[in-house]
Design an enzyme around this catalytic site. Structure first.
Site, PDB file in Angstrom:
ATOM      1  N   GLY A 198       0.815  -1.200   0.000  1.00 18.73           N
ATOM      2  CA  GLY A 198       0.000   0.000   0.000  1.00 18.73           C
ATOM      3  C   GLY A 198       0.848   1.249   0.000  1.00 18.73           C
ATOM      4  O   GLY A 198       2.071   1.184   0.013  1.00 18.73           O
ATOM      5  N   GLY A 242       4.669  -6.926   4.756  1.00 18.66           N
ATOM      6  CA  GLY A 242       5.557  -5.843   5.141  1.00 18.66           C
ATOM      7  C   GLY A 242       5.937  -5.002   3.953  1.00 18.66           C
ATOM      8  O   GLY A 242       5.196  -4.887   2.993  1.00 18.66           O
ATOM      9  N   GLU A 254       7.570  -6.597   8.823  1.00 17.66           N
ATOM     10  CA  GLU A 254       7.238  -5.296   9.416  1.00 17.66           C
ATOM     11  C   GLU A 254       8.114  -4.877  10.583  1.00 17.66           C
ATOM     12  O   GLU A 254       8.252  -3.682  10.847  1.00 17.66           O
ATOM     13  CB  GLU A 254       5.768  -5.284   9.871  1.00 17.66           C
ATOM     14  CG  GLU A 254       4.752  -5.213   8.758  1.00 17.66           C
ATOM     15  CD  GLU A 254       4.353  -6.580   8.251  1.00 17.66           C
ATOM     16  OE1 GLU A 254       3.364  -6.659   7.504  1.00 17.66           O
ATOM     17  OE2 GLU A 254       5.030  -7.573   8.579  1.00 17.66           O
ATOM     18  N   ASP A 278       0.578  -7.023  10.530  1.00 14.30           N
ATOM     19  CA  ASP A 278      -0.848  -6.731  10.725  1.00 14.30           C
ATOM     20  C   ASP A 278      -1.717  -7.472   9.711  1.00 14.30           C
ATOM     21  O   ASP A 278      -1.412  -8.599   9.356  1.00 14.30           O
ATOM     22  CB  ASP A 278      -1.086  -5.218  10.707  1.00 14.30           C
ATOM     23  CG  ASP A 278      -0.908  -4.584   9.343  1.00 14.30           C
ATOM     24  OD1 ASP A 278      -0.113  -5.095   8.530  1.00 14.30           O
ATOM     25  OD2 ASP A 278      -1.564  -3.556   9.083  1.00 14.30           O
TER      26      ASP A 278
END
Length: 401
Positions: free
Chosen positions: A106, A154, A184, A192
């Site tokens: 993202g 990640g 991450e 997450d």
């Protein structure tokens, strides 16, 4: 690995007609619905097609490795809800455009800048992303992710995420091109998108090992550990997609049978042993501990080449992230997917309030000096109280599913 409960949720929006949503939906959902209409335009970042009775989602940012952003989340969510309600849609297929990636992430820079400025994107991205993850995890119809390429939880260059669009779905198809990692802790974050749910459900201490170290798995190994449900050679994916679309009113068992048959035809790398086969016993032994400090002691005491390499890897990670992740995996083992996502939203907002996430992004993505200055810089400097606060309720701002 077990999937989350497929129990039906009572907040379904809309019909397949994209102009209407349910009365209970807020203006946010109306905006999401509008995004879904817009997304059919040429050049959109995410494309939707109805091919026969199959709904096909294509992540359409190949130059950015199909990195996920908030706009794409706001496209995908209402379309999934519509197709789940639509009697003429029998299954959903999600894939990535191009040859390099399913979804590598993202817009991490946008989230970083928003967090620094106190902008709502730092809340909205994680909230809406986790709601989408839950929708996938509770989807009623067969959901097939064709993970032909990179999928990471990640960071890779400027991306994070990707795993959440696939791992919670009922069917996850990896190929020899698939790369999976949750790195991450090296950017001051934690694994997450439901990592706290699926990682502790992997065999032994493998999930904790992957979460703390960011170790990368490739190809058939991703299916062997249970992150993917099937392994199919990449040159068979086009044919597989066609056969999935040709299924008539398929049940989950029908889809599973088809995927099983393709896996049986895929002999590539079948003779290669699992990359961590010789270290499995060591991972279970060394990572069985009551704290990250104990794991580090175990590794140093062991002294093997493998243990020393993991010591070096962990020494580079954010101490705060390591402790958050350790507890996240412990807690998540006893939670439902929904409970994990609520917990992870709290952790995401704690990271947005902290120091290490911004420093990790600076060191890895912006200045690229690969020398983050973590605060605190040692495991002993991270107090139990500081970790406890990260897990505490956000009150009215808690994630609601």
């Amino acid at each position: 690995m077990t999937s989350s409960s497929r129990a039906s949720r009572g907040d379904r929006q809309g019909e397949t007609k994209p102009s209407r949503t349910s009365a209970e939906s807020s203006h946010v959902i109306n905006n999401l619905d509008l995004c879904a209409q817009m997304s059919t335009k040429a050049g959109s970042e995410v494309l939707f097609e109805k091919v026969g009775n199959a709904g096909v989602i294509t992540l359409n940012r190949p130059k950015a490795l199909n990195a996920l952003n908030l706009t794409m989340i706001r496209h995908i969510y209402p379309q999934l809800k519509n197709w789940d309600k639509d009697s003429e849609t029998d299954l959903v297929i999600i894939k990535g455009a191009g040859e390099k990636a399913f979804c590598a992430g993202g817009d991490i820079r946008a989230v970083t800048e928003a967090g620094k400025a106190g902008d709502s994107l730092a809340q909205d991205f994680f909230r809406e992303e986790y709601i989408l993850n839950n929708t996938i995890g509770t989807y009623q119809k067969p959901y097939v992710a064709l993970i032909d390429g990179i999928t990471m939880g990640g960071i890779l260059k400027e991306q994070f995420e990707g795993v959440g669009l696939s791992v919670h779905g009922r069917f996850r198809v990896a190929t020899e091109k698939t790369l999976f990692a949750m790195p991450e802790t090296g950017i001051g974050l934690f694994p997450d998108v439901g990592g706290g749910y699926f990682l502790p459900r992997l065999q032994g201490k493998l999930g904790l090992f992957l979460a703390l170290t960011g170790f990368r798995l490739k190809g058939r190994d991703i299916q062997r550990v249970g992150v993917a449900t099937h392994f199919v050679q990449s040159d068979k994916i086009v044919s597989l997609e066609k056969d999935l679309i040709d299924l008539k009113s398929p049940s989950n068992s029908d889809v599973a049978q088809l995927l099983d048959s393709y896996q049986e035809q895929s002999s590539l790398d079948a003779e290669k042993p699992f990359v961590l086969q010789e270290q499995t016993e060591a991972i279970d032994r060394l990572f069985s501990a009551g704290s990250v400090e104990e794991i580090m002691e175990n590794l140093k005491r062991d002294g093997s080449a493998f243990a020393l390499k993991q010591t070096e890897t962990l020494a580079k990670m954010s101490p705060t992230s390591l402790k958050l992740t350790f507890r996240q995996i412990q807690e998540g083992a006893r939670m439902s997917l929904q409970e994990v996502l609520v917990m992870e939203y709290r952790l995401s907002q704690a990271c947005m309030r902290g120091h290490d996430f911004y420093e990790g992004v600076r060191a890895v993505l912006i200045d690229k000096d690969q020398s983050p200055k973590w605060k605190p810089s040692t495991l002993s400097g991270v107090s139990e109280q500081a970790i406890e606060e990260c897990f505490s309720s956000l009150g009215e701002r808690d994630l609601k599913l």
